[in-house]
Design a protein around this motif. Structure first.
Motif, PDB file in Angstrom:
ATOM      1  N   TYR A   2     -49.959  69.759 -41.865  1.00  0.00           N
ATOM      2  CA  TYR A   2     -49.694  70.556 -40.660  1.00  0.00           C
ATOM      3  C   TYR A   2     -49.481  69.666 -39.429  1.00  0.00           C
ATOM      4  O   TYR A   2     -48.703  69.998 -38.542  1.00  0.00           O
ATOM      5  CB  TYR A   2     -50.840  71.534 -40.402  1.00  0.00           C
ATOM      6  N   ARG A   3     -50.182  68.522 -39.385  1.00  0.00           N
ATOM      7  CA  ARG A   3     -50.026  67.631 -38.247  1.00  0.00           C
ATOM      8  C   ARG A   3     -48.592  67.093 -38.179  1.00  0.00           C
ATOM      9  O   ARG A   3     -48.026  66.939 -37.096  1.00  0.00           O
ATOM     10  CB  ARG A   3     -51.018  66.469 -38.348  1.00  0.00           C
ATOM     11  N   ILE A   4     -48.005  66.831 -39.340  1.00  0.00           N
ATOM     12  CA  ILE A   4     -46.604  66.387 -39.377  1.00  0.00           C
ATOM     13  C   ILE A   4     -45.674  67.542 -39.007  1.00  0.00           C
ATOM     14  O   ILE A   4     -44.704  67.379 -38.268  1.00  0.00           O
ATOM     15  CB  ILE A   4     -46.267  65.844 -40.783  1.00  0.00           C
ATOM     16  N   GLU A   5     -46.003  68.735 -39.495  1.00  0.00           N
ATOM     17  CA  GLU A   5     -45.155  69.911 -39.230  1.00  0.00           C
ATOM     18  C   GLU A   5     -45.133  70.256 -37.742  1.00  0.00           C
ATOM     19  O   GLU A   5     -44.111  70.677 -37.204  1.00  0.00           O
ATOM     20  CB  GLU A   5     -45.667  71.105 -40.037  1.00  0.00           C
ATOM     21  N   PHE A   6     -46.260  70.054 -37.049  1.00  0.00           N
ATOM     22  CA  PHE A   6     -46.366  70.401 -35.629  1.00  0.00           C
ATOM     23  C   PHE A   6     -46.282  69.162 -34.732  1.00  0.00           C
ATOM     24  O   PHE A   6     -46.880  69.129 -33.657  1.00  0.00           O
ATOM     25  CB  PHE A   6     -47.684  71.137 -35.368  1.00  0.00           C
ATOM     26  N   ILE A   7     -45.528  68.160 -35.171  1.00  0.00           N
ATOM     27  CA  ILE A   7     -45.505  66.872 -34.488  1.00  0.00           C
ATOM     28  C   ILE A   7     -45.081  66.978 -33.024  1.00  0.00           C
ATOM     29  O   ILE A   7     -45.511  66.213 -32.185  1.00  0.00           O
ATOM     30  CB  ILE A   7     -44.570  65.887 -35.247  1.00  0.00           C
ATOM     31  N   GLY A   8     -44.251  67.957 -32.679  1.00  0.00           N
ATOM     32  CA  GLY A   8     -43.786  68.073 -31.297  1.00  0.00           C
ATOM     33  C   GLY A   8     -44.673  68.889 -30.397  1.00  0.00           C
ATOM     34  O   GLY A   8     -44.446  68.964 -29.180  1.00  0.00           O
ATOM     35  N   GLU A   9     -45.699  69.529 -30.959  1.00  0.00           N
ATOM     36  CA  GLU A   9     -46.572  70.406 -30.175  1.00  0.00           C
ATOM     37  C   GLU A   9     -47.905  69.697 -29.940  1.00  0.00           C
ATOM     38  O   GLU A   9     -48.755  69.621 -30.828  1.00  0.00           O
ATOM     39  CB  GLU A   9     -46.774  71.731 -30.901  1.00  0.00           C
ATOM     40  N   ARG A  10     -48.077  69.206 -28.741  1.00  0.00           N
ATOM     41  CA  ARG A  10     -49.202  68.313 -28.425  1.00  0.00           C
ATOM     42  C   ARG A  10     -50.556  68.978 -28.664  1.00  0.00           C
ATOM     43  O   ARG A  10     -51.449  68.379 -29.258  1.00  0.00           O
ATOM     44  CB  ARG A  10     -49.078  67.851 -26.972  1.00  0.00           C
TER      45      ARG A  10
END
Length: 243
Positions: free
Chosen positions: A141-149
Motif C-alpha cells: 500500500y505504501r508503494i500504491e499511495f506513493i504520491g499521497e504524503r
C-alpha cells in the motif's frame, strides 16, 4: 512400579493442562500487540481520505481475521479475550505440582525449559507469519499511495510498528543489496532485466517484497528482480524457474 505408573499418568494429564496454559501465556503478548495495531488502523481510517482509508480498512480486516482465528472478538473498541487469560490460581497449583513431580520422578522434567522454548517457537510462529503478511500489505500500500504524503506516512508508522513487534521476537528483515548475487535460499526471483555482461548474470536489481529471517532460519524469502545475461531474447521467458 504401580506407583511410578500412576505418577507418570498424572504427569501426562498435568502436562496437557500445562501446555494449554503455556499457549495462552506465550501467544497473549503478540495478540495484545495486534490489538494495538488494529486500533491504529481504526484511527487512521478516520483521519485519511476515502481511498487511503479503504486501504487502512483492509489492513484492519486482516488483523481482525487473525484475532478472530485466535479467539479474540472486537466490539466497538471493547476487546473480549476468549480462553486467553490464564487462571492464576490454577497456574500456581499446576506449577507447584509439576515441581513435586520433578523431585518424585528423579527430576524427569529437567528438559522443561527446552520444551517451553520449543513450544514458544511452535505456538508463536503462525502469529509471526501473520505479522509478516501484514507488513507486506503495508509495504504494498505504501508503494500504491506513493504520491499521497499523509497516507504514506500513516503506512510507514504501521509498518514500523509491525517491524518493532517482529524484532522483539527476533525476526528481522533480510538484508538485500542491489548488485548482490541471487541466493535462492533467501531470495526468490520474480522478474528479470536483460544484461549484456556475463559477469552481471543473476545480480539483484531491486527488491519487490522484503524477506524476513530469525535465529531459526529464513521465514519469508525476499522477492527480487535480477539481471539475466542472454544472447537470445526468447531465453528471457524462462527465468524464475531456473536454478
Amino acid at each position: 512400579m504401580r506407583t511410578l505408573i500412576t505418577g507418570l499418568d498424572c504427569a501426562s494429564a498435568e502436562l496437557i493442562q500445562y501446555q494449554i496454559i503455556l499457549e495462552r501465556r506465550l501467544t497473549l503478548p503478540l495478540i495484545q500487540e495486534l490489538i494495538v495495531l488494529y486500533d491504529l488502523t481504526q484511527r487512521y481510517q478516520r483521519e485519511l481520505n476515502a481511498r487511503a482509508g479503504k486501504a487502512m480498512a483492509a489492513l484492519g480486516q486482516e488483523i481482525r481475521l487473525t484475532l478472530t482465528h485466535r479467539g479474540v472478538q472486537l466490539f466497538l473498541n471493547t476487546v473480549i479475550l476468549e480462553n486467553t487469560m490464564p487462571d492464576p490460581t490454577v497456574d500456581v497449583r499446576l506449577e507447584a505440582h509439576v515441581r513435586s513431580l520433578e523431585q518424585a520422578l528423579d527430576r524427569a522434567f529437567t528438559e522443561l525449559a527446552e520444551y517451553r522454548a520449543l513450544m514458544e517457537r511452535q505456538l508463536t510462529l503462525p502469529l509471526i507469519q501473520d505479522l509478516i503478511a501484514l507488513y507486506h500489505l503495508c509495504y504494498h500500500y505504501r508503494i500504491e499511495f506513493i504520491g499521497e504524503r499523509k497516507a504514506t506516512r500513516a503506512l510507514e508508522v504501521m509498518g514500523a510498528e509491525v517491524l518493532n513487534v517482529l524484532a522483539r521476537k527476533g525476526v528481522v528483515p533480510l538484508e538485500v543489496r542491489p548488485g548482490q548475487l541471487l541466493d535462492r535460499s533467501a531470495q526468490c526471483p520474480v522478474g528479470v532485466e536483460p544484461c549484456s555482461a556475463p559477469s552481471e548474470d543473476l545480480q539483484i536489481v531491486a527488491v519487490q517484497r522484503p524477506g524476513f529471517t530469525s535465529p531459526e532460519g529464513v521465514l519469508a524469502k525476499a522477492e527480487v528482480i535480477v539481471k539475466r545475461f542472454t544472447t537470445a531474447p526468447e531465453a528471457l521467458l524462462s527465468t524464475t524457474g531456473e536454478s
